[in-house]
Design a protein around this motif. Structure first.
Motif, PDB file in Angstrom:
ATOM      1  N   LYS A 161      10.139  30.726  23.572  1.00 42.79           N
ATOM      2  CA  LYS A 161       9.230  29.764  23.897  1.00 42.79           C
ATOM      3  C   LYS A 161       8.276  29.499  22.805  1.00 42.79           C
ATOM      4  O   LYS A 161       7.942  30.425  22.201  1.00 42.79           O
ATOM      5  CB  LYS A 161       8.775  30.349  25.315  1.00 42.79           C
ATOM      6  CG  LYS A 161       9.285  30.209  26.403  1.00 42.79           C
ATOM      7  CD  LYS A 161       8.835  30.702  27.547  1.00 42.79           C
ATOM      8  CE  LYS A 161       9.495  30.714  28.866  1.00 42.79           C
ATOM      9  NZ  LYS A 161       8.987  31.405  29.928  1.00 42.79           N
ATOM     10  N   TYR A 162       7.929  28.389  22.785  1.00 40.05           N
ATOM     11  CA  TYR A 162       6.771  27.834  21.902  1.00 40.05           C
ATOM     12  C   TYR A 162       5.611  27.096  22.498  1.00 40.05           C
ATOM     13  O   TYR A 162       5.837  26.331  23.409  1.00 40.05           O
ATOM     14  CB  TYR A 162       7.235  26.735  20.863  1.00 40.05           C
ATOM     15  CG  TYR A 162       8.353  27.460  19.823  1.00 40.05           C
ATOM     16  CD1 TYR A 162       7.898  27.924  18.724  1.00 40.05           C
ATOM     17  CD2 TYR A 162       9.857  27.545  20.341  1.00 40.05           C
ATOM     18  CE1 TYR A 162       8.860  28.711  17.992  1.00 40.05           C
ATOM     19  CE2 TYR A 162      10.582  28.274  19.453  1.00 40.05           C
ATOM     20  CZ  TYR A 162      10.300  28.473  18.098  1.00 40.05           C
ATOM     21  OH  TYR A 162      11.108  29.127  17.666  1.00 40.05           O
ATOM     22  N   VAL A 163       4.632  27.214  22.032  1.00 42.57           N
ATOM     23  CA  VAL A 163       3.450  26.459  22.577  1.00 42.57           C
ATOM     24  C   VAL A 163       2.937  25.608  21.480  1.00 42.57           C
ATOM     25  O   VAL A 163       3.012  25.766  20.432  1.00 42.57           O
ATOM     26  CB  VAL A 163       2.233  27.528  22.999  1.00 42.57           C
ATOM     27  CG1 VAL A 163       1.698  28.227  22.161  1.00 42.57           C
ATOM     28  CG2 VAL A 163       1.125  26.681  23.714  1.00 42.57           C
ATOM     29  N   LEU A 173      12.587  26.383  23.287  1.00 42.17           N
ATOM     30  CA  LEU A 173      13.637  25.857  22.399  1.00 42.17           C
ATOM     31  C   LEU A 173      14.432  26.838  21.554  1.00 42.17           C
ATOM     32  O   LEU A 173      14.027  27.857  21.536  1.00 42.17           O
ATOM     33  CB  LEU A 173      12.611  24.943  21.352  1.00 42.17           C
ATOM     34  CG  LEU A 173      11.929  23.607  22.077  1.00 42.17           C
ATOM     35  CD1 LEU A 173      10.778  23.333  21.020  1.00 42.17           C
ATOM     36  CD2 LEU A 173      12.824  22.846  22.008  1.00 42.17           C
ATOM     37  N   PRO A 174      15.469  26.614  21.008  1.00 41.43           N
ATOM     38  CA  PRO A 174      16.356  27.370  20.287  1.00 41.43           C
ATOM     39  C   PRO A 174      15.629  27.886  18.589  1.00 41.43           C
ATOM     40  O   PRO A 174      16.143  28.754  18.414  1.00 41.43           O
ATOM     41  CB  PRO A 174      17.789  26.656  19.994  1.00 41.43           C
ATOM     42  CG  PRO A 174      17.243  25.379  19.881  1.00 41.43           C
ATOM     43  CD  PRO A 174      15.921  25.062  20.881  1.00 41.43           C
ATOM     44  N   PRO A 186       5.156  30.468  18.215  1.00 39.94           N
ATOM     45  CA  PRO A 186       5.668  31.127  19.313  1.00 39.94           C
ATOM     46  C   PRO A 186       5.182  31.983  20.061  1.00 39.94           C
ATOM     47  O   PRO A 186       3.975  32.359  19.829  1.00 39.94           O
ATOM     48  CB  PRO A 186       6.902  32.196  18.296  1.00 39.94           C
ATOM     49  CG  PRO A 186       6.635  31.528  16.854  1.00 39.94           C
ATOM     50  CD  PRO A 186       5.199  30.775  16.776  1.00 39.94           C
ATOM     51  N   ILE A 187       5.461  31.898  21.375  1.00 38.66           N
ATOM     52  CA  ILE A 187       4.886  32.873  22.488  1.00 38.66           C
ATOM     53  C   ILE A 187       5.359  34.265  22.129  1.00 38.66           C
ATOM     54  O   ILE A 187       6.381  34.356  22.209  1.00 38.66           O
ATOM     55  CB  ILE A 187       5.086  32.278  23.837  1.00 38.66           C
ATOM     56  CG1 ILE A 187       4.521  31.028  24.240  1.00 38.66           C
ATOM     57  CG2 ILE A 187       4.535  33.464  24.601  1.00 38.66           C
ATOM     58  CD1 ILE A 187       4.742  30.325  25.619  1.00 38.66           C
ATOM     59  N   ASP A 188       4.290  35.264  22.217  1.00 40.55           N
ATOM     60  CA  ASP A 188       4.630  36.527  22.143  1.00 40.55           C
ATOM     61  C   ASP A 188       5.111  37.081  23.288  1.00 40.55           C
ATOM     62  O   ASP A 188       4.225  37.647  23.969  1.00 40.55           O
ATOM     63  CB  ASP A 188       3.204  37.233  21.480  1.00 40.55           C
ATOM     64  CG  ASP A 188       3.491  38.849  21.086  1.00 40.55           C
ATOM     65  OD1 ASP A 188       4.532  39.335  21.308  1.00 40.55           O
ATOM     66  OD2 ASP A 188       2.539  39.489  20.130  1.00 40.55           O
TER      67      ASP A 188
END
Length: 123
Positions: free
Chosen positions: A2-4, A86-87, A111-113
């Motif tokens: 997951k990305y913010v 996203l990959p 990236p979400i931690d």
């Protein structure tokens, strides 16, 4: 992963959301959001109201400090955020480049931690 995506917009773009003059910008956002949904990568997100009505809170020496306004005065302001599944970082950067705000503002991709999130939220 997951990305913010933190969306930094110009004050004019944030203001355009509420006026008919901003219809092309809003239409571009609707198209972009539809593409994210159709690609199956959209997790969550929200637009933010203008930075001028933000309030910043800090705790210093046990005392709360409250300041009207955002953390930093800047040419661009944090206008919203999206969480995407996203990959890879490359895929996140591709989606960021397609965002309507990229043309006049900026996007910050992080990236979400997940490990910290699970440690803090789901102990």
């Amino acid at each position: 992963m997951k990305y913010v995506m933190l969306v930094y917009e110009t004050p004019a773009n944030v203001e355009a959301r509420n006026h008919t003059a901003g219809e092309p910008y809003v239409a571009a956002w609707k198209s972009y959001h539809k593409a994210l949904i159709e690609a199956g990568v959209y997790v969550d997100g929200a637009p933010l109201r203008e930075a001028g009505i933000a309030t910043t809170v800090r705790l210093r020496n046990g005392k709360r400090q409250v300041q009207d306004g955002p953390i930093a005065e800047a040419k661009e302001q944090l206008g919203g955020f999206m969480i995407l599944e996203l990959p890879s970082l490359d895929a996140a950067l591709d989606w960021a480049a397609r965002c309507p705000a990229a043309a006049t503002g900026a996007l910050e991709v992080r990236p979400i931690d997940v490990a910290y999130l699970e440690y803090v939220v789901k102990p």
